[in-house]
Design a protein around this motif. Structure first.
Motif, short mmCIF file in Angstrom:
data_model
loop_
_atom_site.label_atom_id
_atom_site.label_comp_id
_atom_site.label_asym_id
_atom_site.label_seq_id
_atom_site.Cartn_x
_atom_site.Cartn_y
_atom_site.Cartn_z
N SER A 52 67.13 26.56 33.16
CA SER A 52 68.00 25.82 33.83
C SER A 52 69.28 26.01 33.56
O SER A 52 69.78 26.26 32.65
N PRO A 53 70.18 25.41 34.74
CA PRO A 53 71.67 25.22 34.26
C PRO A 53 71.94 24.50 33.16
O PRO A 53 73.02 24.37 32.60
N ARG A 54 71.10 23.39 32.85
CA ARG A 54 71.48 22.35 31.83
C ARG A 54 71.31 22.91 30.35
O ARG A 54 71.44 22.40 29.43
N ARG A 55 70.32 24.05 30.24
CA ARG A 55 69.93 24.56 29.04
C ARG A 55 71.14 25.55 28.41
O ARG A 55 71.84 26.12 29.07
N THR A 56 71.05 25.23 27.13
CA THR A 56 72.35 25.88 26.41
C THR A 56 71.84 27.18 25.46
O THR A 56 72.73 27.97 24.86
N GLU A 57 70.63 27.27 25.21
CA GLU A 57 70.13 28.04 24.10
C GLU A 57 70.27 29.38 24.62
O GLU A 57 69.86 29.91 25.48
#
Length: 335
Positions: A52-57
Motif C-alpha cells: 500500500s502507499p503507507r508501507r515503507t519497507e
C-alpha cells in the motif's frame, strides 16, 4: 503464529506434502524473482503482499549490491523477475534492470500500470521499452466495474491509458517488447467457489474486447488463482470461508501440475535478502532451508558460490492453490 495456524488446518485438509509421491525438490534454478519492497500506489483487496502507499519497507543499497553480484555470478539464471509492491517505486529497480540486461538475462517487471501516472514515474514506459523489459501487467478483468472493485476507483481507466501508451511504444507489437496481462478471479462472497476460466479461451475474450473497445493489443494472458495468503486470506477469514476455500482447492488437486510448479526452478528473494522457494512462502515467512536446515540468504548463496543449496521445497496448505485444476503460477496456468 502462522505455523500454529497452518498446523491447525490439518484437521480440515490433507497436509499438502502427503499428496506427493516424493519430496518436492528443485530443478536447475533459472528464475530469480525479487520482491523489491511493499511500497505501492495502490492497496488492492486481493494483494497477497499487503502492499500500500503507507508501507515503507524496501530494498536496501547493500542487498541491492548483493543481488547484482548474484545476477553477474550465475549464468544459469535466465530470468530476473521484479515484483513488489509496485517494483518501480522501490529502491533498486533500475540498477537491477540494467545489471540483468548487461548479462543477457530477460527482465520481467510486474506492473500495476497506474504507477506511470504518479509523480516521478512518467518515464517508466519509455525506460522499459529502451531496455526491452517484459511487462506483466495486472488487469484482473476486462470490465471496469470488476477491476475498480478489486483495485480501486479509476484504476481501470488508468490501466487502459497505460496500455495504449505501451502499444504506441511498440509493446504487444514488436517481438522484443512483450506485454502480458494477468487475470485474477473475483474474491468469493460465499461458498460457491470457482477456479479461473480456461486460459486460452479467456485470452481470446480479453483480446477481442480490448481491441474492439480500446484498440489495445497484448501478447499473453496469465490466469492466476487467488491463493489464501495476505489480504485474500484476511478476506476469507472475515467471511469464515478460509477453511472451506482450502478444502475446495484440495478437492481440485491435480498431480499433473506438480512437475511444472514455479517453485521448482526459481528462488524468491525479499527486500531483506532472505531466500524463499516462492513468493507465497515469502509472504507467509516460510524460508527456504539449506542442506543443514538453516534459513537461506543471499549472503549464503554468494559464500557458497552455488544456487543449489536447497534439499526440499517448503510446502504448506496454500500450495493447493498452485496445483488445483490446470494449475497456477506467475506465468499463468501450468497445463
Amino acid at each position: 503464529m502462522q505455523t500454529k495456524q497452518i498446523n491447525q488446518l490439518d484437521k480440515f485438509i490433507t497436509p499438502f506434502k502427503h499428496k506427493l509421491s516424493s519430496s518436492l525438490t528443485k530443478k536447475e534454478i533459472t528464475v530469480l524473482q525479487i520482491n523489491l519492497g511493499k511500497r505501492c500506489n495502490l492497496a488492492c483487496t486481493h494483494c497477497h503482499v499487503e502492499a500500500s502507499p503507507r508501507r515503507t519497507e524496501e530494498l536496501s543499497p547493500e542487498i541491492c549490491q548483493q543481488l547484482i553480484k548474484v545476477i553477474h555470478r550465475f549464468p544459469e539464471i535466465k530470468i530476473v523477475d521484479l515484483t513488489g509492491g509496485a517494483p518501480e517505486m522501490n529502491y533498486g529497480f533500475k540498477p537491477l534492470v540494467e545489471a540483468a540486461k548487461l548479462t543477457g538475462k530477460q527482465v520481467i517487471v510486474r506492473s500495476n500500470l497506474t504507477i506511470y501516472f504518479e509523480d516521478q514515474f512518467g518515464d517508466l514506459p519509455e525506460y522499459c521499452a529502451k531496455h526491452q523489459v517484459r511487462i506483466v501487467a495486472s488487469l484482473p478483468c476486462y470490465l471496469a466495474d470488476n477491476v475498480d472493485k478489486m483495485r480501486g476507483t479509476g484504476v481501470f481507466d488508468s490501466s487502459v491509458k497505460a496500455l495504449q501508451w505501451l502499444n504506441q511504444l511498440g509493446y504487444g507489437k514488436e517481438p522484443n517488447l512483450i506485454l502480458d496481462l494477468v487475470y485474477n478471479p473475483q474474491l468469493p462472497t460465499g461458498e460457491k467457489f470457482s477456479l479461473a476460466p480456461e486460459q486460452t479461451n479467456l485470452e481470446r475474450d480479453y483480446k477481442m474486447f480490448l481491441q474492439e473497445h480500446f484498440n489495445i493489443v497484448f501478447n499473453n494472458l496469465f490466469t492466476i488463482t487467488n491463493l489464501p495468503v495476505g489480504r485474500t486470506q484476511m478476506y476469507l477469514e472475515r467471511r469464515k470461508l478460509y477453511a472451506s476455500y482450502l478444502q475446495f482447492l484440495e478437492s481440485n488437486f491435480n498431480h499433473s501440475t506438480v512437475e511444472y510448479l514455479m517453485c521448482r526452478d526459481e528462488l524468491s528473494i525479499d527486500y531483506l535478502g532472505n531466500v524463499y522457494d516462492c513468493d507465497f512462502n515469502q509472504m507467509m515467512n516460510l524460508p527456504a532451508k539449506t542442506h543443514n536446515g538453516e534459513p537461506l540468504t543471499v549472503t549464503k548463496l554468494l559464500e557458497a558460490g552455488s544456487l543449489d543449496l536447497i534439499n526440499e521445497i517448503q510446502t504448506a496448505a496454500y500450495c493447493y492453490g498452485c496445483t488445483a485444476g490446470c494449475g497456477s503460477s506467475c506465468g499463468g496456468a501450468l497445463l
